[in-house]
Scaffold this active site. Structure first.
Site, short mmCIF file in Angstrom:
data_model
loop_
_atom_site.label_atom_id
_atom_site.label_comp_id
_atom_site.label_asym_id
_atom_site.label_seq_id
_atom_site.Cartn_x
_atom_site.Cartn_y
_atom_site.Cartn_z
N PRO A 10 -11.19 57.18 11.94
CA PRO A 10 -9.95 57.67 11.35
C PRO A 10 -9.48 56.85 10.16
CG PRO A 10 -9.51 56.61 13.45
CD PRO A 10 -10.99 56.72 13.33
N ASN A 11 -8.98 57.58 9.20
CA ASN A 11 -8.34 57.06 7.99
C ASN A 11 -9.31 56.46 6.97
OD1 ASN A 11 -5.64 57.72 8.85
ND2 ASN A 11 -5.85 56.03 10.30
N ARG A 18 -5.58 53.82 0.71
CA ARG A 18 -4.77 53.35 1.83
C ARG A 18 -4.82 51.82 1.93
NH1 ARG A 18 -6.79 52.52 7.42
NH2 ARG A 18 -4.96 52.17 8.69
N TYR A 23 -7.79 46.79 2.71
CA TYR A 23 -9.09 47.46 2.78
C TYR A 23 -9.81 47.55 1.43
CZ TYR A 23 -7.22 48.70 7.30
OH TYR A 23 -6.67 48.64 8.57
N ASN A 74 -17.93 52.11 12.27
CA ASN A 74 -16.60 51.63 11.92
C ASN A 74 -15.63 52.61 12.57
OD1 ASN A 74 -14.16 50.89 10.86
ND2 ASN A 74 -14.92 50.57 8.78
N ALA A 77 -9.12 52.34 14.03
CA ALA A 77 -8.18 52.04 15.10
C ALA A 77 -8.69 52.42 16.49
CB ALA A 77 -6.84 52.72 14.82
N GLU A 98 -20.98 47.18 15.50
CA GLU A 98 -19.56 47.44 15.23
C GLU A 98 -19.20 46.81 13.89
OE1 GLU A 98 -15.16 46.17 16.89
OE2 GLU A 98 -16.89 45.87 18.19
N HIS A 100 -16.14 46.36 10.69
CA HIS A 100 -14.76 46.46 10.19
C HIS A 100 -14.70 45.87 8.80
CE1 HIS A 100 -13.32 47.67 14.10
NE2 HIS A 100 -14.10 46.72 14.59
N ARG A 107 -5.89 39.42 12.17
CA ARG A 107 -4.79 40.38 12.01
C ARG A 107 -3.93 40.43 13.27
NH1 ARG A 107 -6.83 45.80 9.51
NH2 ARG A 107 -4.57 46.05 9.34
#
Length: 150
Positions: A10-11, A18, A23, A74, A77, A98, A100, A107
């Site tokens: 998502p996103n 964004r 990012y 990726n 969330a 995985e 990111h 964070r």
């Protein structure tokens, strides 16, 4: 020929727009180009997908079985919330890296929990778009792929 699926959650379709302070300014299309160039240099084929919908991501993971040799994921969330994605990965018996863009461990504390890590070969985070190239290389190393040989 070895095949890798790069799957984005998502996103990530909004990369470059964004929260660029977190990012970066690289778009998802530019990330895809980087991934394709990396795969080509390794002699592997590449699938590249993005969805904002958890069920679609699960379907793509299921569909990877018998088509791809591994997945770079990726999950955005969903990393921190989706037991369903974790179960889907466990169900297909494919190695998963995985990924990111940001360093999730630097964070908010809720981002420190990863359901995906529990079923992944490893995790790459904090290297921005270059993390995709690192992830593809790490997955190919895990699969013992060298210059197109498996």
């Amino acid at each position: 020929m070895t095949s890798v699926l790069v799957l984005n959650g998502p996103n990530l379709n909004l990369l470059g727009q964004r929260q660029p302070e977190t990012y970066g300014h690289t778009t998802l299309a530019e990330v895809e180009t980087l991934c394709r160039e990396t795969a080509q240099s390794l002699g592997v084929s590449l699938g590249f997908e993005q969805s904002n919908h958890e069920g679609v991501l699960i379907d793509l993971i299921h569909a990877a079985r018998g088509v791809h040799d591994g997945i770079v994921l990726n999950a955005g969330a969903y990393t921190h919330t989706s037991i369903a994605l974790m179960d889907a990965i466990s169900s297909v018996d494919l190695p998963v890296i995985e990924l990111h863009l940001s360093n999730i461990h630097a964070r908010e504390s809720f981002r420190h929990t990863s359901y995906i890590a529990k079923v992944s070969v490893g995790q790459i985070c904090g290297f921005g778009p270059f993390g995709y190239a690192l992830s593809i290389r790490a997955l190919c190393d895990h699969l013992n792929v060298s210059a197109g040989r498996k």
